[in-house]
Scaffold this motif. Structure first.
Motif, PDB file in Angstrom:
ATOM      1  N   ALA A   1       0.816  -1.222   0.000  1.00 17.45           N
ATOM      2  CA  ALA A   1       0.000   0.000   0.000  1.00 17.45           C
ATOM      3  C   ALA A   1       0.851   1.274   0.000  1.00 17.45           C
ATOM      4  CB  ALA A   1      -0.924  -0.012   1.222  1.00 17.45           C
ATOM      5  N   LEU A   2       2.148   1.140   0.287  1.00 21.10           N
ATOM      6  CA  LEU A   2       3.015   2.327   0.289  1.00 21.10           C
ATOM      7  C   LEU A   2       3.363   2.788  -1.122  1.00 21.10           C
ATOM      8  CD1 LEU A   2       5.662   1.210   2.955  1.00 21.10           C
ATOM      9  CD2 LEU A   2       3.665   2.674   3.326  1.00 21.10           C
ATOM     10  N   PHE A   3       3.221   1.878  -2.089  1.00 17.03           N
ATOM     11  CA  PHE A   3       3.697   2.179  -3.438  1.00 17.03           C
ATOM     12  C   PHE A   3       2.610   2.833  -4.269  1.00 17.03           C
ATOM     13  CE2 PHE A   3       6.621  -0.949  -1.929  1.00 17.03           C
ATOM     14  CZ  PHE A   3       7.830  -0.643  -2.531  1.00 17.03           C
ATOM     15  N   ALA A   4       3.009   3.845  -5.029  1.00 15.24           N
ATOM     16  CA  ALA A   4       2.091   4.493  -5.966  1.00 15.24           C
ATOM     17  C   ALA A   4       2.003   3.636  -7.225  1.00 15.24           C
ATOM     18  CB  ALA A   4       2.624   5.881  -6.301  1.00 15.24           C
ATOM     19  N   PRO A   5       0.921   3.823  -8.019  1.00  9.25           N
ATOM     20  CA  PRO A   5       0.850   3.095  -9.292  1.00  9.25           C
ATOM     21  C   PRO A   5       1.981   3.539 -10.226  1.00  9.25           C
ATOM     22  CG  PRO A   5      -1.185   4.323  -8.844  1.00  9.25           C
ATOM     23  CD  PRO A   5      -0.216   4.697  -7.789  1.00  9.25           C
ATOM     24  N   PRO A   6       2.306   2.731 -11.224  1.00  7.11           N
ATOM     25  CA  PRO A   6       3.375   3.104 -12.150  1.00  7.11           C
ATOM     26  C   PRO A   6       3.095   4.458 -12.802  1.00  7.11           C
ATOM     27  CG  PRO A   6       2.641   0.854 -12.571  1.00  7.11           C
ATOM     28  CD  PRO A   6       1.701   1.445 -11.565  1.00  7.11           C
ATOM     29  N   GLU A   7       4.156   5.210 -13.051  1.00 10.80           N
ATOM     30  CA  GLU A   7       4.026   6.552 -13.623  1.00 10.80           C
ATOM     31  C   GLU A   7       4.772   6.568 -14.957  1.00 10.80           C
ATOM     32  OE1 GLU A   7       5.939  10.914 -12.606  1.00 10.80           O
ATOM     33  OE2 GLU A   7       5.946   9.375 -11.057  1.00 10.80           O
ATOM     34  N   ALA A   8       4.074   7.000 -16.021  1.00  5.37           N
ATOM     35  CA  ALA A   8       4.710   7.013 -17.344  1.00  5.37           C
ATOM     36  C   ALA A   8       5.612   8.227 -17.479  1.00  5.37           C
ATOM     37  CB  ALA A   8       3.652   7.014 -18.435  1.00  5.37           C
ATOM     38  N   VAL A   9       6.821   8.008 -17.960  1.00  3.13           N
ATOM     39  CA  VAL A   9       7.765   9.108 -18.215  1.00  3.13           C
ATOM     40  C   VAL A   9       8.500   8.811 -19.513  1.00  3.13           C
ATOM     41  CG1 VAL A   9       8.195   9.775 -15.812  1.00  3.13           C
ATOM     42  CG2 VAL A   9       9.549   7.940 -16.830  1.00  3.13           C
ATOM     43  N   LYS A  10       9.097   9.869 -20.078  1.00  2.00           N
ATOM     44  CA  LYS A  10       9.928   9.712 -21.272  1.00  2.00           C
ATOM     45  C   LYS A  10      11.382   9.674 -20.827  1.00  2.00           C
ATOM     46  CE  LYS A  10       7.741  11.926 -25.198  1.00  2.00           C
ATOM     47  NZ  LYS A  10       7.249  10.666 -25.734  1.00  2.00           N
ATOM     48  N   VAL A  11      12.109   8.675 -21.252  1.00  2.00           N
ATOM     49  CA  VAL A  11      13.536   8.649 -20.923  1.00  2.00           C
ATOM     50  C   VAL A  11      14.334   8.386 -22.194  1.00  2.00           C
ATOM     51  CG1 VAL A  11      13.115   7.768 -18.573  1.00  2.00           C
ATOM     52  CG2 VAL A  11      13.635   6.157 -20.412  1.00  2.00           C
ATOM     53  N   ALA A  12      15.626   8.757 -22.134  1.00  2.00           N
ATOM     54  CA  ALA A  12      16.523   8.453 -23.245  1.00  2.00           C
ATOM     55  C   ALA A  12      16.631   6.932 -23.366  1.00  2.00           C
ATOM     56  CB  ALA A  12      17.896   9.066 -22.991  1.00  2.00           C
ATOM     57  N   VAL A  13      16.703   6.467 -24.600  1.00  2.00           N
ATOM     58  CA  VAL A  13      16.810   5.018 -24.827  1.00  2.00           C
ATOM     59  C   VAL A  13      17.981   4.437 -24.016  1.00  2.00           C
ATOM     60  CG1 VAL A  13      17.396   3.290 -26.594  1.00  2.00           C
ATOM     61  CG2 VAL A  13      15.651   5.029 -27.066  1.00  2.00           C
ATOM     62  N   ALA A  14      19.056   5.181 -23.921  1.00  2.00           N
ATOM     63  CA  ALA A  14      20.224   4.686 -23.187  1.00  2.00           C
ATOM     64  C   ALA A  14      19.935   4.476 -21.706  1.00  2.00           C
ATOM     65  CB  ALA A  14      21.392   5.661 -23.354  1.00  2.00           C
ATOM     66  N   ASP A  15      18.903   5.134 -21.184  1.00  3.13           N
ATOM     67  CA  ASP A  15      18.575   4.988 -19.754  1.00  3.13           C
ATOM     68  C   ASP A  15      17.417   4.024 -19.515  1.00  3.13           C
ATOM     69  OD1 ASP A  15      20.509   6.867 -19.110  1.00  3.13           O
ATOM     70  OD2 ASP A  15      19.112   8.536 -19.395  1.00  3.13           O
ATOM     71  N   ALA A  16      16.972   3.355 -20.560  1.00  3.92           N
ATOM     72  CA  ALA A  16      15.727   2.581 -20.457  1.00  3.92           C
ATOM     73  C   ALA A  16      15.952   1.106 -20.169  1.00  3.92           C
ATOM     74  CB  ALA A  16      14.909   2.740 -21.745  1.00  3.92           C
ATOM     75  N   LEU A  17      17.190   0.683 -20.034  1.00  7.75           N
ATOM     76  CA  LEU A  17      17.457  -0.750 -19.854  1.00  7.75           C
ATOM     77  C   LEU A  17      16.678  -1.306 -18.662  1.00  7.75           C
ATOM     78  CD1 LEU A  17      19.020  -3.289 -20.686  1.00  7.75           C
ATOM     79  CD2 LEU A  17      20.809  -2.599 -19.102  1.00  7.75           C
TER      80      LEU A  17
END
Ligand code: AMP
Ligand code: MG
Length: 421
Positions: free
Chosen positions: A16-32
């Motif tokens: 219950a402490l966790f928020a639902p997933p949040e969509a963000v844009k990231v650089a492909v290099a940071d998406a691994l």
């Protein structure tokens, strides 16, 4: 003694402490390791143009229709097309172009003959020089089917198609595909930032010398690695001694950079329980005893960062095995869910190789080695149940999950085992 909280109830409290997933844009290099939040459509086709699949000669197949070993067809080489040539060439019938793998096929060509199948005055079946001194004649000894050794534009993916489906975890091949279609930023479920803080006046950083009564600090590197393996970005900050003010000061320093704080130690029934003392005073965190072994003392709640934001905090017991087993049981699933990742590890049913005992009223997570025999899973419990045996945890590839009401099981019994590998 107050009733123990069940594992399932504490799992719910932590989740219950966790928020639902949040969509963000990231650089492909940071998406691994992150999960695509929306479908990614490609704006380009792959390949983007008809090109050669081989090093060889672009030809008009009809020109070679009558070629045989006894009566080769000899054609002049009119142009040279290395990969990366960007002008548009046209192949005149009755001539050939030397072409390299990946180079654009000239208009008018409809097949590529591999260099190995040709001969020229510069050598048998190979390119003798990179630079052509004169226009050589190329000898062809067999016909070639139309389309042979050509990679057609769009044969991999066509502009407008979905390249990556929402929900796909982005690993090396997916990052490769995103780069290949020219994408630089990708919509993903945001990576959770976890900060790990160990507590204990006995702790010393590995590499330094130990005095009597001191131990090397092992929980923060272990928990940070576990969070990283779970897909989060984890930072382990320098541990603090058992001092309430020092602990709270460090929490205030780190909270601003965290989606989740994990502490280790200082939550049980001793006289110097720094985490429990400090966070009971500030409020916002509940400390409970959970009906499990290892890992009975637990806490979870929120701390307030300097900007007033409530930051989830989970306070794990300090015994190393309790600490990591608690991470597995309580933190890993909701942490992954918060990033759109499949929360649970694979569970199998395995045959016990040794009898076991288990404390009444506590769900037990025993370290074990899981293997296969005669097509079924077998599991050998390893090490004693007490929670300082890090060595056996390090040697285990599974946690054997024994229900709270079970007190003993004979060998040969079928148990549930959570795969850690
Ligand atoms: P605590 O939960 O603080 O009472 O600690 C329980 C046991 O775990 C004690 O033996 C501690 O020395 C040990 N311990 C606590 N924190 C750590 C840590 N970060 N690394 C290794 N051992 C720890
Ligand atoms: Mg301690």
């Amino acid at each position: 003694m107050p009733a123990l909280r069940s594992v399932e109830d504490h799992q719910q409290a932590v989740a219950a402490l966790f928020a639902p997933p949040e969509a963000v844009k990231v650089a492909v290099a940071d998406a691994l390791g992150l999960v695509a939040a929306v479908d990614v459509r490609t704006r380009v086709s792959l390949p983007g143009f008809d090109n050669s699949a081989m090093d060889g000669y672009a030809v008009l197949a009809a020109d070679l229709a009558d070629a045989t070993g006894d009566h080769p067809i000899v054609l002049p080489m009119a142009a040279d097309i290395p990969a990366g040539r960007t002008d548009r060439l046209t192949l005149e019938p009755g001539s050939v172009h030397r072409i390299m793998t990946g180079a654009p096929l000239p208009d008018g060509a409809d097949a590529v003959v591999p260099v190995e199948l040709t001969a020229s005055d510069s050598g048998e079946g190979r390119f003798a020089t990179a630079r052509l001194l004169a226009t050589p004649e190329i000898r062809f000894t067999a016909p070639i089917p139309v389309g042979k050794n050509i990679r057609a534009a769009g044969s991999d993916i066509v502009a407008g198609e979905v390249a990556i489906r929402a929900g796909t975890r982005l690993r090396a091949p997916q990052l490769g595909l995103l780069a290949a279609i020219g994408v630089t930023m990708v919509d993903v479920w945001r990576r959770q930032r976890v900060v790990v803080l160990s507590t204990g006046s006995e702790l010393v950083t590995p590499g330094q010398s130990l005095r009597h009564g001191q131990i090397y600090e092992s929980n923060s590197p272990m928990l940070a690695a576990a969070a990283t393996e779970a897909g989060a970005s984890a930072q382990s900050v320098h541990f603090v001694p058992d001092d309430v003010d020092g602990f709270l000061a460090r929490i205030a320093e780190i909270a601003g950079d965290a989606d989740l704080i994990i502490t280790s130690g200082g939550v049980s029934a001793g006289a110097f329980e720094v985490v429990k003392d400090a966070l009971t005073a500030t409020g916002g965190v509940e400390f409970v005893k959970v009906a499990m072994q290892p890992g009975m003392p637990q806490g979870c709640g929120h701390v307030i960062d300097p900007s007033g934001r409530a930051v989830p905090i989970i306070t794990l017991p300090g015994n190393p095995v309790s600490s990591l087993v608690s991470f597995e049981v309580f933190i890993r699933p909701p942490l992954r869910k918060a990033m759109g990742l499949a929360p649970n590890r694979e569970e199998v049913h395995a045959r016990l190789l040794d009898p076991i005992n288990s404390p009444d009223g506590k769900r037990q997570f025993l370290r074990g080695v899981l293997g296969q025999s005669l097509g079924g899973w077998i599991v050998e419990p390893i090490g004693p149940p007490s929670s300082h045996h890090l060595r056996y945890l390090a040697g285990a590839n599974t946690l054997i999950d024994i229900a709270a009401d079970v007190t003993s099981l004979p060998d040969g019994w079928i148990v549930r085992a959570m795969r850690l590998d």
